[in-house]
Design a protein around this motif. Structure first.
Motif, PDB file in Angstrom:
ATOM      1  N   GLU A  61       0.831  -1.207   0.000  1.00 48.37           N
ATOM      2  CA  GLU A  61       0.000   0.000   0.000  1.00 48.37           C
ATOM      3  C   GLU A  61       0.866   1.258   0.000  1.00 48.37           C
ATOM      4  OE1 GLU A  61      -3.750   1.950   2.510  1.00 48.37           O
ATOM      5  OE2 GLU A  61      -2.718   0.162   3.262  1.00 48.37           O
ATOM      6  N   GLN A 659      -3.616  -2.426  -2.789  1.00 49.79           N
ATOM      7  CA  GLN A 659      -4.542  -3.169  -1.924  1.00 49.79           C
ATOM      8  C   GLN A 659      -4.507  -4.675  -2.181  1.00 49.79           C
ATOM      9  OE1 GLN A 659      -6.293  -1.695   0.592  1.00 49.79           O
ATOM     10  NE2 GLN A 659      -5.101   0.107  -0.023  1.00 49.79           N
ATOM     11  N   ASN A 662      -4.193  -6.650   1.041  1.00 53.98           N
ATOM     12  CA  ASN A 662      -5.351  -6.493   1.921  1.00 53.98           C
ATOM     13  C   ASN A 662      -6.570  -7.243   1.389  1.00 53.98           C
ATOM     14  OD1 ASN A 662      -3.776  -4.806   3.490  1.00 53.98           O
ATOM     15  ND2 ASN A 662      -4.481  -2.937   2.491  1.00 53.98           N
TER      16      ASN A 662
END
Length: 702
Positions: A61, A659, A662
């Motif tokens: 990120e 991302q 994640n």
């Protein structure tokens, strides 16, 4: 100036003036450096601090936030660089200034300190601003009296772009991954410097073309512009000067946009948020500010467009629709610089053994040597035509090619002489649990385990289950059965290992000591000597885009020139949908992948193929429609808008690409790729549905 153009066309190479090939090589070395660095940055920033090739261990990120800002600014600074060249320096000096600044940027990045990284990126952004718009302006000046040859000239020039990107990503990536990051970043700087010298020594060939504009030339161009404006006014209506409100909106939007670009990585990496006061609920302050700036920008653009005559107004609205959908294409396509690099490193099976390794080495040799032979042949032709006029430039070019042939020969020799070894090591076996604490199973119904290699400082509890594991390593070194070696992880997953020679072993131990961590150095024993084996570098997959462009560009060019040439909207729709198909294949290939399971590289190769086909459909269309749809008086602003759309797409690409970890953790890898399957496909369907409206707005422009 006309005399200089006539002289330039006397010395021809492949039917074009020799000066075009000087620019071809200048752009080739710049793209070599740019793409060579680009393919390394996110990989370097996110690689573990302790490992075979230590990086900085940033989160994806944070790395994406920094890279996105860098990529975004690369499309903004050329607007300023073009103005400076027009008014002050001239195109040639702007190119030299830009190239020198970029050389310093690459050199700074090779130092691998935090300050030198930020300084290097800033210098690259500034240097690109001077370089990028002005080298193409020199070509326009060269072909001023021969417009019928301009398309062919740009085709040759863009082959230089792709050749540079191809070799830059291949060679900088190989050096960085096999030897060390600073070698990859440094090689980019070396070729940038040589490219600068090669262009700087070629001034005699161009005469006054691209030189600093004289007072007389400025006066003539001003008079010519006024004449064009009068003619245009008759066609499109009265002048449309910028009002005070227009200027205020431009300043406010620019300040907020630049503030966001800087704040995004700064808030994530350093925790300094200059937009914190604008936070609204869960929405970060920087996003509130940028949405406000977007509204103001729309007011500015729509306000200006509404002052034009109906036909011009409609055409400009059509252009804005194309620019809007451009954002969706680039936010998907530019995953190649962020999430796809991480995917190739951590999730793709890049090891080939035996016949497969030999086949790859042969294919890779052909991929590398054949294009290099062709470009070397062009160098020989250029030498024959221009050595007497610009000997220094030719000598620098020869040095470049001798250097490049040497690196290519070393790379291919290393791969052909790499041997595979199965080595045994001890590891702790632990079950892979889901959110409920239940051990997970793979697609075959077998229980999943993760294995933690026992390093020099690993503490093993009495309750830990210790097992012997076997892993394959590939090295251009001869080992005997039973040899004891030291190895360390080559990726962040701990699934691939590399042999540590004495120097790397000492470095790993010192790095671990300075960080007060386990060195992660694993003792292993050679259990089997296998056939030849090759580990494909992460950066190798990125060269596929340039390769596929070279292979398919002529097909698309002939298609666009045929009676089957689709409308602009259809090309956009095709580009977006084909892009989505590429990510759909990745989503399919990654389905069911959990833990340390690997995906076949064929899915990534196919994805790059479809992404390139999508790019060939959409990318060339946009810029050509700026001049077709927009009045000459508005071209500068609309070019700025076009590059702004690409800049936004690049920034969003890096933010969303950041991302990947994640989303994979919360859902799975397949879900991440499905996002980039659905978004461009929906955008493609929408733009195709808008085809009748766009045709109406374009008023006959094809």
């Amino acid at each position: 100036m006309n005399t200089d153009i006539e002289n330039l066309f006397k010395d021809k190479v492949l039917g074009h003036p020799a000066g075009l090939f000087v620019l071809f090589f200048t752009e080739m070395w710049e793209r070599f450096s740019f793409y060579g660095m680009r393919v390394l940055l996110v990989n370097f920033l996110t690689m573990a601090l302790i490992g075979y090739n230590p990086g900085w261990e940033w989160s994806v990120e944070n790395a994406g936030a920094l890279f996105g800002t860098y990529a975004m600014l690369l499309y903004i600074t050329p607007i300023v660089g073009g103005i400076v060249a027009d008014k002050i320096t001239g195109y040639r000096w702007a190119v030299i200034i830009g190239a020198l600044i970029m050389t310093l940027g690459h050199a700074s990045m090779a130092l691998e300190t935090e300050f030198s990284l930020y300084l290097g990126l800033a210098l690259l952004v500034i240097g690109t601003g001077f370089f990028k718009p002005n080298i193409t302006s020199i070509i326009s000046g060269m072909y001023k009296d021969n417009p019928e040859k301009k398309d062919g000239a740009y085709t040759i020039f863009y082959m230089g772009v792709n050749a540079g990107a191809f070799f830059g990503m291949m060679l900088c990536g190989y050096l960085a991954e096999k030897i060390g990051w600073s070698y990859g970043f440094g090689l980019a700087g070396v070729f940038m410097l040589l490219g600068t010298l090669q262009f700087g020594f070629s001034g005699k060939l161009f005469g006054a073309i691209g030189a600093k504009p004289s007072k007389e030339q400025k006066a003539f161009e001003t008079k010519e512009q006024k004449t064009e404006d009068l003619g245009e006014e008759a066609n499109v209506g009265k002048e449309n000067p910028f009002t005070v409100l227009d200027k205020i909106l431009i300043v406010v939007c620019s300040v907020i946009g630049l503030g966001y670009a800087i704040n995004d990585p700064m808030s994530k990496i350093a925790g300094i948020d200059i937009f914190s006061a604008f936070k609204m609920g869960d929405l970060e302050g920087q996003y509130t500010a940028i949405l406000f700036a977007l509204v103001l920008f729309l007011i500015l653009v729509i306000g200006r467009i509404m002052r034009y005559t109906p036909v011009v107004r409609d055409r400009m609205f059509a252009f804005i629709i194309f620019a809007f959908f451009t954002v969706f294409f680039w936010l998907s396509f530019e995953q190649g610089a962020s999430s796809l690099v991480i995917f190739a490193r951590d999730n793709v099976d890049r090891m080939l053994s035996g016949g497969a390794a030999t086949t790859f080495n042969i294919v890779n040799t052909l991929l590398t040597v054949v294009p290099l032979l062709i470009i070397s042949w062009v160098l020989i032709l250029l030498w024959k035509k221009t050595f007497k006029k610009i000997p220094g430039s030719n000598i620098v070019l020869v040095i470049c090619f001798v250097f490049m042939w040497g690196i290519v020969g070393w790379m291919l020799n290393r791969d052909f002489n790499t041997t595979a070894y199965d080595v045994n090591y001890m590891a702790i076996e632990r079950p892979v649990l889901d959110d409920k604490g239940v051990q997970m199973k793979d697609e075959k119904g077998e229980l999943q385990f993760k294995y933690i290699a026992i390093g020099e400082g690993t503490k093993v509890a009495d309750t830990d289950k210790v097992v012997e594991r076997t892993v394959s390593i590939a090295e251009p070194i001869e080992f005997a059965l039973g040899d004891e070696i030291h190895m360390i992880s080559k990726n962040n997953e701990g699934t691939a290992f590399g042999y540590l020679d004495a120097e790397r072993l000492e470095t790993a131990r010192l790095q671990a000591k300075s960080l007060n961590r386990d060195s992660a150095v694993v003792k292993a024993k050679v259990a089997q000597i296998k056939d030849s084996e090759v580990e494909i570098t992460v950066s190798w997959f990125s060269i596929l885009n340039s390769f596929f462009i070279i292979v398919f560009a002529s097909f698309f060019s002939k298609w666009w020139e045929s009676k089957y040439n689709p409308s602009a909207a259809a090309k956009y729709a095709l580009g977006l949908i084909i892009m989505g198909v590429g990510f759909g294949l990745l989503a399919w290939g990654a389905s069911g992948v959990e833990g340390t399971m690997k995906v076949s590289m064929i899915w990534l190769i196919l994805a790059y193929l479809f992404h390139t086909l999508g790019e060939l459909c959409l990318s060339p269309v946009g810029l050509s429609y700026v001049s077709k749809l927009v009045p000459a008086r508005m071209i500068a602003l609309m070019f700025g808008m076009w590059y702004l759309a690409i800049a936004i797409g690049n920034k969003l690409a890096a933010v969303l690409g950041g991302q990947i970890e994640n989303i994979t953790e919360a859902y799975n890898l397949s879900t991440f790729f499905l996002i980039f399957t659905i978004v461009p496909m929906v955008a493609g369907v929408l733009v195709f549905a808008l085809n009748p409206l766009l045709k109406k707005l374009m008023h006959g422009v094809r």
